[in-house]
Write a protein that holds these residues in place. Sequence first.
Motif, short mmCIF file in Angstrom:
data_model
loop_
_atom_site.label_atom_id
_atom_site.label_comp_id
_atom_site.label_asym_id
_atom_site.label_seq_id
_atom_site.Cartn_x
_atom_site.Cartn_y
_atom_site.Cartn_z
N ALA A 148 0.28 -0.99 0.22
CA ALA A 148 -0.36 0.38 0.28
C ALA A 148 0.73 1.27 -0.55
O ALA A 148 2.24 1.01 0.72
N ASP A 149 0.51 2.47 -0.25
CA ASP A 149 1.09 3.33 -0.38
C ASP A 149 0.95 4.07 1.44
O ASP A 149 0.34 3.60 2.16
N GLU A 150 2.27 4.90 1.04
CA GLU A 150 2.24 5.51 2.28
C GLU A 150 0.46 6.46 3.01
O GLU A 150 0.42 5.88 3.95
N GLU A 151 0.04 6.87 2.41
CA GLU A 151 -1.09 7.78 2.83
C GLU A 151 -1.75 6.90 3.58
O GLU A 151 -2.90 6.14 4.51
N LYS A 152 -2.36 5.15 2.73
CA LYS A 152 -2.99 4.06 3.43
C LYS A 152 -2.45 3.93 4.58
O LYS A 152 -3.47 3.54 5.43
N VAL A 153 -1.20 3.33 4.60
CA VAL A 153 -1.19 2.77 5.98
C VAL A 153 -1.04 3.73 7.14
O VAL A 153 -1.22 3.42 8.07
N LYS A 154 -0.58 5.16 6.69
CA LYS A 154 -0.76 5.90 7.53
C LYS A 154 -2.15 6.36 8.31
O LYS A 154 -3.11 6.13 9.66
N ALA A 155 -3.35 5.20 7.40
CA ALA A 155 -4.67 5.76 7.73
C ALA A 155 -4.86 4.61 8.64
O ALA A 155 -5.72 4.20 9.33
#
Length: 81
Positions: free
Chosen positions: A17-24
């Motif tokens: 997953a991209d960074e934003e999805k991992v953070k979410a």
Amino acid sequence: MTIEQIRKELASYIKHADEEKVKAIYTLLSTDMHPKIYEIDDDFANELEERKIAYQSGSAKTYSWEATKAAAVKSFKEKHQ
């Protein structure tokens, strides 16, 4: 789908997953991973104790859920006409 299959699928998804999805995902799960412990100061603890005693003795003014809901709905309607 078994729990083990779900775990594997989630691990694979997170890995790619991209960074934003991992953070979410982390934000969503962090409350379970790190539960907050609330501290209460003495004044607040005393106030809670006084209210508990008043409630248990029957001297506290209380409202039923129906009365509380009716008052909230009435107040909302008055403010949003």
